[in-house]
Design an enzyme around this catalytic site. Sequence first.
Site, PDB file in Angstrom:
ATOM      1  N   THR A 103       0.824  -1.216   0.000  1.00  0.00           N
ATOM      2  CA  THR A 103       0.000   0.000   0.000  1.00  0.00           C
ATOM      3  C   THR A 103       0.852   1.258   0.000  1.00  0.00           C
ATOM      4  O   THR A 103       0.597   2.207  -0.757  1.00  0.00           O
ATOM      5  CB  THR A 103      -0.922   0.012   1.226  1.00  0.00           C
ATOM      6  OG1 THR A 103      -1.754  -1.145   1.198  1.00  0.00           O
ATOM      7  CG2 THR A 103      -1.793   1.255   1.244  1.00  0.00           C
ATOM      8  N   THR A 104       1.890   1.284   0.850  1.00  0.00           N
ATOM      9  CA  THR A 104       2.747   2.458   0.968  1.00  0.00           C
ATOM     10  C   THR A 104       3.530   2.730  -0.304  1.00  0.00           C
ATOM     11  O   THR A 104       3.951   3.857  -0.555  1.00  0.00           O
ATOM     12  CB  THR A 104       3.705   2.278   2.166  1.00  0.00           C
ATOM     13  OG1 THR A 104       2.912   2.005   3.330  1.00  0.00           O
ATOM     14  CG2 THR A 104       4.558   3.492   2.418  1.00  0.00           C
ATOM     15  N   TYR A 129     -11.778  -3.181  -4.039  1.00  0.00           N
ATOM     16  CA  TYR A 129     -12.846  -2.691  -4.922  1.00  0.00           C
ATOM     17  C   TYR A 129     -13.859  -3.783  -5.283  1.00  0.00           C
ATOM     18  O   TYR A 129     -15.062  -3.540  -5.273  1.00  0.00           O
ATOM     19  CB  TYR A 129     -12.284  -2.064  -6.216  1.00  0.00           C
ATOM     20  CG  TYR A 129     -13.366  -1.489  -7.119  1.00  0.00           C
ATOM     21  CD1 TYR A 129     -13.971  -0.285  -6.803  1.00  0.00           C
ATOM     22  CD2 TYR A 129     -13.795  -2.170  -8.246  1.00  0.00           C
ATOM     23  CE1 TYR A 129     -14.978   0.229  -7.596  1.00  0.00           C
ATOM     24  CE2 TYR A 129     -14.800  -1.665  -9.050  1.00  0.00           C
ATOM     25  CZ  TYR A 129     -15.391  -0.463  -8.723  1.00  0.00           C
ATOM     26  OH  TYR A 129     -16.398   0.050  -9.502  1.00  0.00           O
ATOM     27  N   TYR A 168      -2.517 -10.268   3.210  1.00  0.00           N
ATOM     28  CA  TYR A 168      -2.583  -8.870   3.648  1.00  0.00           C
ATOM     29  C   TYR A 168      -4.048  -8.478   3.762  1.00  0.00           C
ATOM     30  O   TYR A 168      -4.736  -8.307   2.759  1.00  0.00           O
ATOM     31  CB  TYR A 168      -1.837  -7.999   2.633  1.00  0.00           C
ATOM     32  CG  TYR A 168      -1.783  -6.518   2.929  1.00  0.00           C
ATOM     33  CD1 TYR A 168      -2.177  -5.969   4.145  1.00  0.00           C
ATOM     34  CD2 TYR A 168      -1.297  -5.641   1.953  1.00  0.00           C
ATOM     35  CE1 TYR A 168      -2.101  -4.610   4.384  1.00  0.00           C
ATOM     36  CE2 TYR A 168      -1.209  -4.276   2.181  1.00  0.00           C
ATOM     37  CZ  TYR A 168      -1.623  -3.767   3.403  1.00  0.00           C
ATOM     38  OH  TYR A 168      -1.545  -2.417   3.630  1.00  0.00           O
ATOM     39  N   ARG A 212      -9.304  -0.394   3.362  1.00  0.00           N
ATOM     40  CA  ARG A 212      -9.011   0.017   1.987  1.00  0.00           C
ATOM     41  C   ARG A 212      -9.529  -0.968   0.952  1.00  0.00           C
ATOM     42  O   ARG A 212      -9.599  -0.635  -0.236  1.00  0.00           O
ATOM     43  CB  ARG A 212      -7.506   0.232   1.806  1.00  0.00           C
ATOM     44  CG  ARG A 212      -7.003   1.434   2.599  1.00  0.00           C
ATOM     45  CD  ARG A 212      -5.549   1.764   2.361  1.00  0.00           C
ATOM     46  NE  ARG A 212      -5.324   2.477   1.125  1.00  0.00           N
ATOM     47  CZ  ARG A 212      -4.404   3.443   0.970  1.00  0.00           C
ATOM     48  NH1 ARG A 212      -3.656   3.821   1.990  1.00  0.00           N
ATOM     49  NH2 ARG A 212      -4.252   4.035  -0.190  1.00  0.00           N
ATOM     50  N   LYS A 221      -0.623 -10.118   7.458  1.00  0.00           N
ATOM     51  CA  LYS A 221      -0.499  -8.734   7.911  1.00  0.00           C
ATOM     52  C   LYS A 221      -1.910  -8.245   8.158  1.00  0.00           C
ATOM     53  O   LYS A 221      -2.723  -8.142   7.234  1.00  0.00           O
ATOM     54  CB  LYS A 221       0.182  -7.855   6.858  1.00  0.00           C
ATOM     55  CG  LYS A 221       0.198  -6.373   7.245  1.00  0.00           C
ATOM     56  CD  LYS A 221       0.744  -5.478   6.137  1.00  0.00           C
ATOM     57  CE  LYS A 221       0.675  -4.011   6.531  1.00  0.00           C
ATOM     58  NZ  LYS A 221       1.145  -3.098   5.454  1.00  0.00           N
ATOM     59  N   ILE A 223       4.482  -4.389  10.020  1.00  0.00           N
ATOM     60  CA  ILE A 223       4.811  -3.754   8.749  1.00  0.00           C
ATOM     61  C   ILE A 223       4.244  -2.346   8.847  1.00  0.00           C
ATOM     62  O   ILE A 223       3.109  -2.078   8.462  1.00  0.00           O
ATOM     63  CB  ILE A 223       4.244  -4.555   7.562  1.00  0.00           C
ATOM     64  CG1 ILE A 223       4.726  -6.010   7.636  1.00  0.00           C
ATOM     65  CG2 ILE A 223       4.670  -3.929   6.237  1.00  0.00           C
ATOM     66  CD1 ILE A 223       4.142  -6.932   6.580  1.00  0.00           C
TER      67      ILE A 223
END
Length: 307
Positions: A53-54, A116, A142, A147, A171, A213
């Site tokens: 994501t980051t 989504y 993850y 999100r 995660k 993380i």
Amino acid sequence: MANLTEARAKLRGSIAPIITPFHEDGTIDEQTLKNLINWHIESGSHAISVTGTTGEPSSLTLEERIKVMDIAITTADGRVPVVPGTGSTNHQETMVLTKKAQELGADAALVIVPYYNKPSQHALYKHFKTVTDSVDLPIIVYNIPGRTAVNMEVKTLAQLNKDCPNIIGVKESNKDFEHVNRVLLHCGRDFLLYSGIELLCYPMLAIGGAGYISATANVAPKKVAELYDAWIEGDLQKAQNLHFDLMPLNDVLFKDTNPAPLKAALGMMGKIHPALRLPMDLPSKALQEEIRSVLSNYVDIPNEVIS
């Protein structure tokens, strides 16, 4: 089959999820990415992750994601494990990226719950089972419902853990602490549980977590890594102190969507040119001033606030 015992032993601690730096024209700044990776290793990060994501993966092409993975693995050169994010909302892309991560020599792959689409739990199971069966590589699920708009339920994760030997952990960017407790209850205490929520990094260690993380590692890698080191060394007071010391920084870095505040902060530190790709953009001037004020308590900030 990959050496899963070895993977479980070494994939612990602060796995730093590194941003993807861009030049002013929006192209990937490969040299700065290498510099950041070396800085993280020198600062004590126990492993690195890219294209999570980051790392703005949804703003990168498939070819760019592969390039970033390749740079990370080559630059790390075995000094620390590399865990690239290979998930996508597109099943076939996830397959391609995960296979490529294995080919490039990644230590594991971080595969996000598809965003989504809002798949059912049955569809999530099929997606992860198919991806996992296609590679000989440790897989870390993850789960970030804030999100992705869907939460992988504990029973789904437990079934995947039972049926897919190379799924070694998760995660959890999940603020439901009851949920993460039940992950270890139902998946087993040797299942690798990582926090993706900054304020739960320390608490998750207390229930048997393998590490975290944390996006905050981008600006304070040494402190974030030291928290885990203190815990492992049994210095609980130091670990608690670091937990609370990092809290104001954690808070301000999530007042806008990650990684916008991080890139502003790293720009202030002189580490990167602070550029994101639309539809992401830098935080407001007011928030940048707040970031600068908080950041000054942790690091030197030679650069002016970005306009």
